[in-house]
Write an enzyme that holds these catalytic residues in place. Structure first.
Site, PDB file in Angstrom:
ATOM      1  N   LYS A  66      -7.363  -1.155  -9.431  1.00 21.86           N
ATOM      2  CA  LYS A  66      -6.863  -1.881  -9.115  1.00 21.86           C
ATOM      3  C   LYS A  66      -6.735  -4.015  -8.559  1.00 21.86           C
ATOM      4  CE  LYS A  66      -5.034  -2.978  -4.019  1.00 21.86           C
ATOM      5  NZ  LYS A  66      -4.948  -2.044  -2.785  1.00 21.86           N
ATOM      6  N   ASP A 100       1.355   0.993   6.319  1.00 26.11           N
ATOM      7  CA  ASP A 100       2.158   0.683   5.184  1.00 26.11           C
ATOM      8  C   ASP A 100       2.670   1.485   4.356  1.00 26.11           C
ATOM      9  OD1 ASP A 100       3.371  -1.568   4.211  1.00 26.11           O
ATOM     10  OD2 ASP A 100       1.423  -1.571   2.817  1.00 26.11           O
TER      11      ASP A 100
END
Ligand SMILES: *[C@@H]1O[C@H](CO)[C@@H](O)[C@H](O)[C@H]1NC(C)=O
Ligand SMILES: *[C@@H]1O[C@H](CO)[C@@H](O)[C@H](O)[C@H]1NC(C)=O
Ligand SMILES: *[C@@H]1O[C@H](CO)[C@@H](O)[C@H](O)[C@H]1NC(C)=O
Ligand SMILES: *[C@@H]1O[C@H](CO)[C@@H](O)[C@H](O)[C@H]1NC(C)=O
Ligand SMILES: *[C@@H]1O[C@H](CO)[C@@H](O)[C@H](O)[C@H]1NC(C)=O
Ligand SMILES: *[C@@H]1O[C@H](CO)[C@@H](O)[C@H](O)[C@H]1NC(C)=O
Ligand SMILES: *[C@@H]1O[C@H](CO)[C@@H](O)[C@H](O)[C@H]1NC(C)=O
Ligand SMILES: *[C@@H]1O[C@H](CO)[C@@H](O)[C@H](O)[C@H]1NC(C)=O
Ligand SMILES: *[C@@H]1O[C@H](CO)[C@@H](O)[C@H](O)[C@H]1NC(C)=O
Ligand SMILES: *[C@@H]1O[C@H](CO)[C@@H](O)[C@H](O)[C@H]1NC(C)=O
Ligand SMILES: *[C@@H]1O[C@H](CO)[C@@H](O)[C@H](O)[C@H]1NC(C)=O
Length: 824
Positions: free
Chosen positions: A536, A632
């Site tokens: 990432k 989230d």
């Protein structure tokens, strides 16, 4: 059936309904005829207010005759019932009486034209040119006292053209009253109600989502309000619901805005909002530099650094004179005075409707506002909102009030003396106390020495070791949780070199792109050892700063669970920040779930995914050393390994809780709409139960195979939660099951999962089960499930729900940061 009801209604109401919704030159409407909009929602015709014989042409809701939304001849009533509406020779809509005297005209055309007028289903009467369909005139451009969906309140600061509402003179008299309301677009858009030319009420500045001075205004996606600017400089305020909801805001003759919505079940108009909402809401209630707070007695007080201009009048409760400055600011102090170099300071006041007449600097970070204000001698206060930027005030602070919830933080400039007074007191107290203590200690020390000598023993001083433990401190404003856990040390984690990752991903080639997360792209890579990894790469422009990065590093490196993604290492080099995770063969849940061309997830897999996510959450909430709220949770953050075992990822927004802390407030709402619990999205308040809410949305999505957000443009416009709730009440939850699940034998289990999902998304956090209870329910340890209550976010009728559940403590202004809806 509907047709005959319709005719019956027409007969009963003694008027004659015309089976058309348009007026043409050949089709006239005679009192008491009416025309009805095509969906039978609005009606145009003649009416007579109580206690008068005057007759007016108006538009009202078909559902209830007395809610009039528009009046044509408001200052020129017909004295009898001889009125006729028709199209004049030059194409205008005209209202004439039996003697063909004109009482009202749309007054829009100047040359002969063939036109027709139509009443639309949103209550708008439009006059169109038949030849080209162009709209020449519309009643929404000339409103009476009603603001409705799709009606635009315009203001053009350049030309001064405005579309305003004007109240009735009295509840029985539609003539022009003294109150007007509309948008003021100069600087920052605000809505005003004026009494004549004097402001009567003000909404506070618009921040792109809501008016910051209106306590219970929802974000745009729920309320549907927006402010738009056109090329010609016209700024419009309008409202547009996703669905067909009958809503109107009427400017009453007493100067109040009253919003009502039609309640289909009970067949009444529910009052959902009133402004001004209390006496403090009235413009400039406490005069310049005054602050109105209903919880105080008296409700008016001067802002810090100011005192009443006229003490006598002020004490009598006549606050109109306001306050004046007590101590000169640095800029105004004499150059020769000794304290010339003492810089001014700012006094902070929260939850306020910020003053009128602000200057704005957009695109400036909150931290810079203070410096900008301090350096400018004419700046006397500042405030910041993410949607607006910095706001500065230079003349006076007018119309400040404190709100029960919402509002912004106002920083008022005061001379250093004003805030330093307390420090001086402290010095006065602390110095003598310290001296006293020192004397006492010296005395004790010598006494001890003397006694020790006498005993002839020597004691070894005991060393106390304090474990440097974790402390969880919420900062002074109670806003953000700070986790003072052991400073994150990158040494504990394997560090990957930039070059190694570059090689593994073929220079971050697009063919290796797995997806884009909220904070940057994710690449697949292969290490030299042959091991697959996911990288990432946090984009430098992304919102994820070093803080979030550290947060994630610390969290993940400490967490080890089968259902949490494993961090293999990270890379901080060349200004880049990257995470290296284990590679998940089946990518993220949204890919396999929402791609309807695929049919890989059978019921067993889906069920295992619920359980896996539930276990992962349980570990985060209960079992791990730290208590963590993920904040989230959504399908793109659920990764699936080769055995379809789910792993929760993306801890950039997670928060750590103290052991006995159960909820926290945050000034910065982060997360993804559609998955955020209402108390969090609206109030910035999160707890384990807000994760449970997101989990419930996930369960409903997994069962239905549909995205929560995919429902917004549906004709039902209920959202997934509303849709599930509707089916639940119709005993028809089977209808929402994904067609791709063909598993009749598990039907009972599937329906049970929907039931559990509905329990998780209930509006009030206390009603939602904890995640451990959810797991017991899933495994049928708990067999009898409670009946779910109304889910959050579906009841647009009753705004007071959220208001009442979150108004117990004051909250700071909430900014909403969205991550991209599309996950990796
Ligand atoms: C009147 O309305 C009907 C249906 O709404 C429409 O078909 C017709 O074209 C309209 N007539 C005129 C002259 O606009
Ligand atoms: C109409 O007039 C009557 C008698 O004057 C009065 O009692 C009544 O309240 C009035 N109605 C309204 C709606 O003003
Ligand atoms: C029509 O417009 C003219 C000028 O544009 C104005 O004088 C007149 O009062 C208007 N009439 C109505 C009924 O609005
Ligand atoms: C209006 O329509 C009639 C017939 O439909 C036509 O004769 C006339 O010229 C039109 N007038 C205008 C101004 O377009
Ligand atoms: C509106 O203004 C008028 C005249 O200035 C005043 O008498 C009246 O009290 C005001 N109304 C309100 C509600 O402030
Ligand atoms: C104005 O009237 C409405 C109802 O018509 C009422 O709800 C509101 O409280 C009134 N406002 C004031 C300031 O009296
Ligand atoms: C209130 O005080 C102002 C001066 O501050 C004065 O001019 C005004 O007359 C006073 N009003 C009343 C009602 O006493
Ligand atoms: C202080 O001195 C500066 C220049 O040094 C001058 O511009 C300013 O007007 C002076 N202020 C006062 C209050 O005398
Ligand atoms: C400041 O001090 C200077 C010299 O010491 C003097 O000339 C001047 O008048 C003083 N200014 C004021 C405003 O006191
Ligand atoms: C100081 O503030 C005023 C009003 O806010 C503004 O007009 C002016 O440009 C500012 N001056 C500077 C130097 O920034
Ligand atoms: C405050 O700022 C406005 C706009 O920038 C300006 O027009 C006005 O003159 C300023 N007033 C003072 C007292 O500086």
């Amino acid at each position: 059936m509907l047709e005959s009801l319709f005719i019956l209604f027409c007969l009963l109401s003694s008027g004659f309904c015309i089976e058309s919704n348009n007026i043409t030159a050949s089709l006239v409407i005679k009192d008491p005829d009416t025309i009805v909009s095509s969906g039978n929602i609005y009606r145009l015709g003649f009416f007579r207010p109580a206690n008068t014989t005057n007759r007016y042409l108006g538009i009202w809701n078909y559902v209830s005759a007395m809610s009039i939304i528009w009046v044509a001849n408001r200052d020129n009533p017909l004295k009898d019932s001889s009125g006729i509406v028709t199209i004049s020779e030059d194409g205008d809509i005209v209202l004439i009486n039996g003697k063909r005297e004109i009482f009202w005209s749309s007054n829009a055309t100047s040359s002969p034209m063939n036109t027709s007028a139509r009443l639309l289903d949103n209550g708008n009467l439009v006059l169109q040119d038949i030849s080209n369909g162009r709209t020449i005139w519309e009643s929404f451009g000339h409103p009476t006292d009603a603001f409705m969906p799709k009606l635009k309140l315009n203001d053009n600061p350049r030309t001064g053209e405005r579309v305003l509402l004007t109240s009735w003179r009295s509840p029985q008299d539609p003539d022009f009253g003294s109150f007007t309301a509309g948008l003021q677009a100069l600087n920052i858009p605000q809505i005003f109600i004026w009494n004549g030319s004097r402001p009567h009420w003000r909404s506070g500045p618009w921040n792109g989502q809501s008016f910051t001075g209106v306590a219970d205004m929802y974000a745009k996606y729920l309320d549907g309000y927006s402010v738009m600017k056109q090329d010609d400089g016209t700024v419009s305020f309008m409202q547009d619901y996703y669905g067909k909801i009958l809503m109107k805001i009427i400017l009453k003759s007493n100067g109040s805005f009253v919003q009502t919505m039609w309640n289909v079940q009970r067949r009444v108009w529910d009052v959902t909002w009133i402004a001004p909402m209390d006496v403090c809401d009235v413009y400039e209630k406490c005069g310049p530099f005054g602050n109105c707070n209903l919880l105080n007695s008296p409700m008016c007080s001067c802002l810090k650094g100011y005192e009443p201009k006229n003490k006598e009048e002020w004490d009598k409760g006549n606050w109109s004179g306001g306050c004046v400055r007590k101590t000169l600011l640095q800029c105004d102090r004499n150059n020769n005075s000794t304290d010339k170099n003492k810089a001014d300071v700012f006094w902070k006041i929260t939850n306020v409707k910020v003053p009128d007449f602000m200057d704005v600097s957009t695109g400036i970070e909150a931290v810079e506002c203070e410096g900008l204000c301090l350096r400018n001698c004419s700046c006397i206060a500042y405030s910041h909102d993410h949607g607006i930027g910095c706001m500065f005030w230079n003349r006076s602070l007018i119309d400040v009030r404190q709100l029960p919830i919402g509002g912004l933080v106002l920083h008022v400039r005061v001379a250093y003396l004003e805030l330093d007074n307390q420090k001086d007191i402290r010095v006065i107290v602390i110095v003598p106390v310290t001296i006293g203590l020192v004397i006492v200690f010296i005395g004790i020390f010598f006494t001890w020495r003397w006694m020790a000598k006498r005993k002839g023993t020597k004691r070894k001083g005991r060393i106390l070791t304090y474990e440097v433990g974790k402390s969880y401190i919420s900062d002074s404003s109670g806003v953000v949780l700070r986790d003072d856990i052991d400073e994150p040390s990158l040494d504990e984690l394997p560090l990957f070199s930039f070059q190694m990752l570059e090689t593994a991903t073929f220079q971050f080639d697009v063919t290796n792109l797995l997806g884009k997360g909220g904070f940057g792209p994710v690449y697949k890579g292969k290490l030299a050892s042959g091991k697959d990894i996911a990288v990432k790469r946090l984009s430098t422009a992304s919102g994820q700063g070093l803080q979030e990065f550290m947060n994630e590093v610390v969290l993940i490196s400490k967490l080890q669970h089968r259902n949490l993604v494993r961090l293999l290492g990270c890379c901080v080099e060349k200004g880049e920040k990257m995470f290296i995770y284990e590679y998940m063969q089946n990518r993220s849940l949204d890919v396999s779930l929402f791609d309807r061309s695929q049919n890989i997830l059978d019921w067993r897999k889906r069920f295992n995914i619920f359980e896996g996510i539930g276990r992962g959450l349980l570990y985060l909430h209960r079992d791990s050393r730290l208590r963590i709220i993920h904040r989230d949770l959504k399908p793109s953050n659920i990764l699936l390994d080769e055995d379809w075992c789910p792993k929760i990822s993306d801890f950039g927004m997670a928060r750590i809780f103290g052991g006995n802390q159960n909820q926290a407030d945050t000034g910065r709402v982060v997360g993804t709409y559609g998955y955020m619990a209402p108390e969090y999205a609206m109030g910035g308040r999160f707890s384990e139960k807000s994760d449970v809410f997101s989990f419930g949305v996930l369960v409903l999505e997994i069962v239905s195979g549909r995205k929560n957000t995919s429902f917004y443009n549906d004709e039902l416009s209920l959202g997934l939660l509303g849709y599930s709730w509707k089916l639940w009440n119709e005993y028809n939850t089977v209808d929402m099951i994904d067609q791709r699940i063909s598993s009749p034998s598990s039907l009972a289990e599937i329906v049970r999962c929907i039931h559990i999902g509905l329990l998780c998304v209930q509006e009030f956090p206390v009603n939602r089960p904890s995640i451990s209870t959810v797991l017991s329910m899933l495994s049928s340890e708990i067999f009898d499930l409670p009946v779910p209550e109304h889910p959050g976010f579906t009841d647009r009728w009753n705004r007071s729900y959220v208001g009442s559940s979150s108004s117990k403590t004051s909250e700071s202004a909430n900014k909403v940061t969205l991550t991209a809806l599309e996950g990796r």
